[in-house]
Design a protein around this motif. Structure first.
Motif, short mmCIF file in Angstrom:
data_model
loop_
_atom_site.label_atom_id
_atom_site.label_comp_id
_atom_site.label_asym_id
_atom_site.label_seq_id
_atom_site.Cartn_x
_atom_site.Cartn_y
_atom_site.Cartn_z
N GLU A 127 47.39 40.04 54.10
CA GLU A 127 47.98 39.89 52.77
C GLU A 127 48.06 41.24 52.04
OE1 GLU A 127 49.37 37.23 52.13
OE2 GLU A 127 48.32 35.61 53.16
N GLU B 153 54.44 31.43 50.46
CA GLU B 153 55.02 32.05 51.66
C GLU B 153 56.43 31.53 51.92
OE1 GLU B 153 53.87 34.59 52.92
OE2 GLU B 153 51.76 34.52 52.39
N GLU C 203 51.17 38.13 47.05
CA GLU C 203 50.31 38.65 48.14
C GLU C 203 48.97 39.14 47.58
OE1 GLU C 203 51.54 37.57 50.58
OE2 GLU C 203 53.61 38.14 50.99
N HIS D 131 46.98 36.10 47.31
CA HIS D 131 46.52 35.62 48.62
C HIS D 131 45.34 36.46 49.11
CE1 HIS D 131 50.79 33.87 49.42
NE2 HIS D 131 50.18 33.32 48.40
FE LIG Z 1 50.85 36.00 51.65
#
Ligand SMILES: [Fe+2]
Ligand SMILES: [Fe+2]
Length: 360
Positions: free
Chosen positions: A137, A245, A169, A172
């Motif tokens: 990520e 995603e 991201e 994440h």
């Molecule tokens: Fe991601």
């Protein structure tokens, strides 16, 4: 504005040296009013009339936003790409709005206080997977981030989408790091996870390798998170990440489709990027590489089977194969949407053998 009113204003403010000449130059589309639609006032709603004219190429390298009046003395920078096909994706506006509306917080939207005590093997496996994912990520944010300054203000919607992906991201990375630390295990070794993505030299190369392949595989895996998540905490984490995603993958698919439509001569070049990416993913055993190296595959098998006994591992690897198949078949579907269906014959053998027969 009425000329006599401007004169009046000039008189009233005499001595302050006001110009006010801009008041006499209304925008090209003065009087255009836009009402919100079902989803509010979106970027698509305002990309209308001349504001929706998105040129195939531009000499605007000044940061002047599409539709704004030009300025003869504006400083020009060569870093902004002059062509639309360099970065454009038809879904950028829609996906940006969705991203803004569906942001979530890893601090408060995950039921951390309901974390159950799990077996040590399961906890170790989850920490292994999360260590791998934090690195993936981190890289998934850096890779699109390096292109943000290259997007011209004529195509600003792409820049806005990239900002939303970088934010996703970041979240994440933080949610998987929190998960690895939450239950007493901490971070293990990530392996090379996704580091090869940093070598992309071109936006379309990035969309091929990051969006179409890398994130596509991660998306398929997260969508099957119900299979390997051992608690409501983990299920929710993978469900929310999968939703994000999907947007990243959709952006990349629509960029690739646009490139294939307007620059069909790039087909072989794109196949070469995919050859390299598939080669990296298929490295090692047929089971490894697609979503991580050997240790991460083993961790997934332990999570999928529910433990480390022989029967559990057999069950784990059986389910892991189902995930691999789904990853490869969803990848093939994306290739078809993009216009690269001929990839079926050229795919790396260890991936090709997981393909279902063509649907027609
Ligand atoms: Fe991601
Ligand atoms: Fe992503």
């Amino acid at each position: 504005m009425r000329p006599e009113l401007i004169e009046e204003l000039r008189k009233e403010t005499a001595g302050e040296d006001l110009d006010l000449s801009w008041l006499e130059k209304p925008a090209a589309q003065h009087g255009l009013r836009i009402a919100p639609g079902k989803r509010g006032l979106t970027l698509e709603d305002i990309a209308t009339e001349s504001y929706g004219d998105i040129p195939a190429s531009t000499r605007n390298q000044t940061g002047r936003m599409r539709g704004a009046a030009s300025r003869p003395d504006a400083q020009s920078t060569q870093q902004m790409w002059p062509s639309k096909s360099a970065s454009w994706s038809e879904s950028a506006m829609l996906l940006y709005e969705e991203a803004v509306q569906r942001q979530w917080s890893s601090a408060t939207d995950i039921p951390w206080d309901q974390m159950p005590e799990l077996d040590d093997d399961i906890e170790m496996a989850m920490s292994q997977l999360c260590t791998f994912l934090t690195q993936v990520e981190f890289i998934a944010g850096d890779v699109p981030g390096q292109y943000a300054p290259n997007v011209s203000a004529e195509y600003f919607e792409v820049g806005l989408f990239l900002a939303s992906q970088i934010m996703d991201e970041a979240r994440h990375l933080d949610v998987f790091r929190k998960r690895a630390l939450a239950n007493g295990i901490g971070l293990l070794s990530a392996g090379p996870g996704a580091i090869g993505l940093l070598t992309a030299q071109d936006f379309t190369e990035m969309a091929s390798t990051l969006h179409l392949v890398g994130e596509g595989f991660v998306q398929s895996m997260f969508r099957m998170g119900e299979l390997f998540a051992q608690s409501e905490v983990d299920k929710r984490m993978f469900r929310l990440a999968a939703q994000d995603e999907s947007r990243h993958v959709a952006f990349g698919v629509m960029h690739m489709k646009y490139v294939m439509d307007v620059q069909p001569e790039r087909r072989e070049e794109i196949h070469t990027y995919l050859d390299r990416m598939e080669g990296q993913l298929g490295a090692g055993s047929a089971q490894a590489g697609l979503t991580g190296g050997g240790a991460t595959s083993e961790a997934l098998a332990i999570l999928l089977g529910g433990g480390t006994s022989e029967a559990q591992l057999n069950e784990g690897y059986r389910k892991l194969l189902a995930i691999r198949k789904r990853q490869v078949n969803e990848y093939m579907h994306r290739l078809e949407v993009v216009g690269l269906g001929d990839r079926r014959e050229r795919m790396a053998p260890m991936m090709q053998m997981l393909l279902d027969p063509p649907r027609n």
